[in-house]
Design a protein around this motif. Structure first.
Motif, short mmCIF file in Angstrom:
data_model
loop_
_atom_site.label_atom_id
_atom_site.label_comp_id
_atom_site.label_asym_id
_atom_site.label_seq_id
_atom_site.Cartn_x
_atom_site.Cartn_y
_atom_site.Cartn_z
N ASN A 173 0.95 -1.40 -0.02
CA ASN A 173 0.08 -0.01 -0.07
C ASN A 173 0.76 1.32 0.12
O ASN A 173 2.17 1.08 0.29
CB ASN A 173 -0.98 0.15 1.12
CG ASN A 173 -0.40 0.07 2.46
OD1 ASN A 173 0.43 0.89 2.93
ND2 ASN A 173 -0.52 -0.99 3.33
N ILE B 114 0.88 0.29 9.92
CA ILE B 114 1.06 0.75 8.58
C ILE B 114 1.67 -0.30 7.80
O ILE B 114 1.37 -0.97 6.76
CB ILE B 114 1.72 2.05 8.46
CG1 ILE B 114 0.92 3.21 8.70
CG2 ILE B 114 1.95 2.20 6.90
CD1 ILE B 114 1.43 4.41 8.79
N ILE C 291 -7.26 1.51 2.43
CA ILE C 291 -8.15 2.84 2.40
C ILE C 291 -7.25 4.06 2.52
O ILE C 291 -6.31 4.12 3.29
CB ILE C 291 -8.98 2.79 3.76
CG1 ILE C 291 -10.12 1.57 3.52
CG2 ILE C 291 -9.99 3.97 3.54
CD1 ILE C 291 -10.86 1.38 4.87
N ASN C 292 -7.11 4.67 1.51
CA ASN C 292 -6.26 5.92 1.33
C ASN C 292 -4.88 5.60 1.73
O ASN C 292 -4.34 6.26 2.42
CB ASN C 292 -6.91 7.08 2.37
CG ASN C 292 -7.87 7.90 1.90
OD1 ASN C 292 -8.69 7.45 0.73
ND2 ASN C 292 -8.15 8.97 2.39
N ILE D 263 -3.80 3.17 3.34
CA ILE D 263 -3.48 2.48 4.87
C ILE D 263 -3.98 1.01 4.63
O ILE D 263 -5.31 0.93 4.10
CB ILE D 263 -4.25 3.27 5.93
CG1 ILE D 263 -3.47 4.62 6.12
CG2 ILE D 263 -3.77 2.53 7.19
CD1 ILE D 263 -2.03 4.63 6.33
N PHE E 233 -5.96 -2.16 5.90
CA PHE E 233 -6.94 -2.63 6.86
C PHE E 233 -7.25 -4.12 6.64
O PHE E 233 -7.49 -4.59 5.46
CB PHE E 233 -8.05 -1.98 7.05
CG PHE E 233 -8.04 -0.46 7.60
CD1 PHE E 233 -8.26 -0.24 8.90
CD2 PHE E 233 -7.74 0.52 6.78
CE1 PHE E 233 -7.96 1.00 9.18
CE2 PHE E 233 -7.66 1.90 7.06
CZ PHE E 233 -7.86 2.13 8.56
N LYS F 268 -15.64 4.06 6.47
CA LYS F 268 -14.09 4.00 6.06
C LYS F 268 -13.23 5.43 6.64
O LYS F 268 -12.13 5.18 7.09
CB LYS F 268 -13.97 3.97 4.56
CG LYS F 268 -14.28 2.88 3.88
CD LYS F 268 -14.16 2.71 2.26
CE LYS F 268 -14.39 1.51 1.72
NZ LYS F 268 -14.41 1.54 0.23
N ASN F 269 -14.01 6.48 6.50
CA ASN F 269 -13.26 7.48 7.09
C ASN F 269 -13.10 7.46 8.53
O ASN F 269 -12.22 8.20 9.09
CB ASN F 269 -14.23 8.92 6.80
CG ASN F 269 -14.29 9.45 5.25
OD1 ASN F 269 -13.24 8.95 4.60
ND2 ASN F 269 -15.25 9.77 4.64
N LEU G 138 -10.00 5.50 9.22
CA LEU G 138 -8.84 6.23 9.13
C LEU G 138 -8.62 7.18 10.16
O LEU G 138 -7.34 7.36 10.47
CB LEU G 138 -9.04 7.18 8.01
CG LEU G 138 -8.98 6.23 6.50
CD1 LEU G 138 -9.03 7.29 5.05
CD2 LEU G 138 -7.44 5.85 6.30
N SER G 139 -9.51 7.82 10.88
CA SER G 139 -9.36 8.50 12.15
C SER G 139 -8.61 7.94 13.03
O SER G 139 -8.01 8.65 13.94
CB SER G 139 -10.62 9.02 12.54
OG SER G 139 -11.42 8.26 13.28
N VAL H 94 -5.88 6.05 12.70
CA VAL H 94 -4.54 6.08 12.35
C VAL H 94 -3.93 7.41 12.42
O VAL H 94 -4.63 8.21 11.76
CB VAL H 94 -4.40 5.36 11.06
CG1 VAL H 94 -2.96 5.10 10.83
CG2 VAL H 94 -5.20 4.18 10.91
N THR I 139 -1.86 9.84 10.93
CA THR I 139 -1.13 10.09 9.46
C THR I 139 -0.56 10.99 9.54
O THR I 139 0.27 11.43 8.81
CB THR I 139 -2.01 9.57 8.21
OG1 THR I 139 -3.27 10.51 8.41
CG2 THR I 139 -2.70 8.29 8.49
#
Length: 470
Positions: free
Chosen positions: A142, A218, A266-267, A269, A271, A384-385, A388-389, A391, A393
């Protein structure tokens, strides 16, 4: 491993393909290649300039094996720091083996796993952390893991460590010098500057150590467990996230009796989603084993998605039972982020929806709640958003150094412990000879990361994980 040998291996993936690359490295690489290669120009490849490519044929005793391109890299301007020849042949598995066997007969030996990169390290082309980044780069699947591996391979991490080590080494030299003049009771190392340096090193080490939490997820992906009662849509949610029919979906409760895992990026990252067996009381032996595995997977997961069938919440007392179940899960796994996912939102009446929101708002332990329709793939992007929160990043976006290697993490922890000992000794007025012992240990652990301190066992463990041909 004997660096004087000339080694050969297939550098491209095994199996048939359009082309394959066979790599040779060692003092005799050019001479051995010249024995089997006939250039169409008739020129001797050993007399050609480095970083040139030549068209010709692999020939032995008049038998032509293939038409190939031969790339020449003369020492020290090559990946390994030795003479390197790369033969690009047609991707037939038969041709690959025939050429490799021919080179073995001419004096090469088969390379061991990671031996090309090991030679690059031994010849000073890479430090040890950069060499390890090569394996991470090959394994990256990724954007985030690729970015970290590239940064480390370019020396971002090792440069930071090497700079700290050099500064500490300068002060260590002054401390050692004081020991030679112990009877005169003089100080060559400025204690104020030394204290500032130790504070700075401690700060950097703590930042690098903290980054491992992000780097590890990651690199390996974030395990996410999808849990809930039977038939609430866990398998449908997994299929919606992956956008494929990965799990069996059925109206029969208890269809999923084992865990099903798959990965999604996802973006940038990774999962790793785990569809688990529905949690309920059951006399079915097989289903009971599946439920036991569910709790094991929850324990291993870093994020838990607690899925609820929203269409069942109109029944009297169902919302209160849901809150009890959520709180029980939170209390059982207090350190894990938990998301309440209310599925089948298209089947929830507006008055029921209002009651759900009202009661959930009064639950002081209530985690973030997201409404979705897994069947219609509604609310999936919101989910999904939210994932991501979890992690951090920020460090990745700011191109900061992120530690992903467990060996580096362990050495950093040990180095920090030694630095804190030195700092305590300095504050306590400890004698120079005792502080020097802890400084040497800190320098040792710094050196372990970059390869300035190595042993055969360490190198063997690191390069055994490489693929052959790299």
């Amino acid at each position: 491993m004997i660096p004087q040998d000339t080694i050969v291996a297939l550098a491209s993936p095994s199996g048939a393909g359009a082309i394959a690359v066979i790599r040779i490295s060692g003092n005799e690489a050019l001479q051995i290649a010249e024995q089997v290669f006939q250039s169409v120009s008739g020129k001797s490849i050993s007399k050609q300039k480095t970083h040139t490519i030549h068209l010709g044929h692999i020939v032995d005793n008049g038998k032509v094996y293939d038409q190939v391109l031969v790339s020449i890299f003369k020492n020290p301007h090559s990946y390994t720091g030795e003479n390197v020849v790369e033969i690009s042949c047609h991707g037939s598995a038969y041709i690959q083996q025939q050429i490799i066997q021919l080179l073995l007969r001419k004096g090469c030996r088969m390379a061991q796993a990671g031996e090309f990169t090991l030679r690059a390290f031994l010849n000073g082309k890479l430090d040890l952390s950069q060499a390890e980044a090569v394996a991470d780069l090959i394994a990256s699947d990724n954007e985030a893991s690729h970015q970290i591996a590239m940064q480390q391979m370019r020396g971002g991490f090792s440069n930071e460590i090497a700079h700290l080590r050099t500064e500490l080494l300068n002060f260590a030299s002054l401390i050692e010098l004081e020991l030679d003049f112990a009877e005169e009771d003089v100080e060559f190392a400025d204690r104020t500057q030394f204290h500032d340096l130790l504070n700075r090193i401690e700060f950097v080490l703590k930042r690098l150590i903290d980054s491992f939490a992000v780097g590890n997820v990651i690199k390996n992906g974030i395990p996410v467990a999808i849990v809930g009662e039977p038939n609430v849509g866990k398998s449908t949610l997994l299929n919606a996230l992956l956008n494929e029919e990965r799990a069996i979906v059925s109206d029969i409760a208890g269809t999923t009796r084992d865990t099903i895992e798959d990965e999604l990026v996802i973006n940038g990252i990774g999962f790793r989603f785990i569809d688990t067996a529905g949690i309920r009381e059951t006399n079915d032996v097989v289903e009971s084993i599946g439920i036991k595995k569910t709790f094991e997977k929850i324990d291993q997961a870093q994020v838990v998605l607690y899925l609820v069938d929203g269409s069942r919440l109109s029944v009297a007392g169902a919302i209160d039972e849901l809150i009890v179940a959520i709180n029980k899960t939170i209390n059982q796994f207090p350190s894990k982020p938990i998301l309440t996912i209310i599925n089948k939102k298209d089947l929830i009446a507006s008055e029921t929806l209002s009651e759900i929101n009202q009661k959930l708002a009064t639950n002081h332990q209530q985690p973030t709640t997201i409404y979705i329709s897994a069947k219609n793939k509604e609310g999936i992007e919101d989910l999904k958003n939210q994932l991501l929160s979890f992690v951090n990043t920020g460090a990745l976006r700011n191109n900061e150094t992120i530690v992903t290697n467990t060996r580096h993490y362990d050495s950093l922890l040990k180095a920090l412990e030694e630095i804190q000992k030195v700092k305590f000794g300095l504050q306590s007025g400890l004698s120079s000879d005792l502080m020097a012992i802890d400084i040497k240990q800190a320098l040792y652990y710094f050196g372990e990361i970059t390869g300035e301190v190595t042993n055969d066992e360490l190198l063997g463990n690191i390069f055994a994980n490489f693929c052959i041909g790299k």
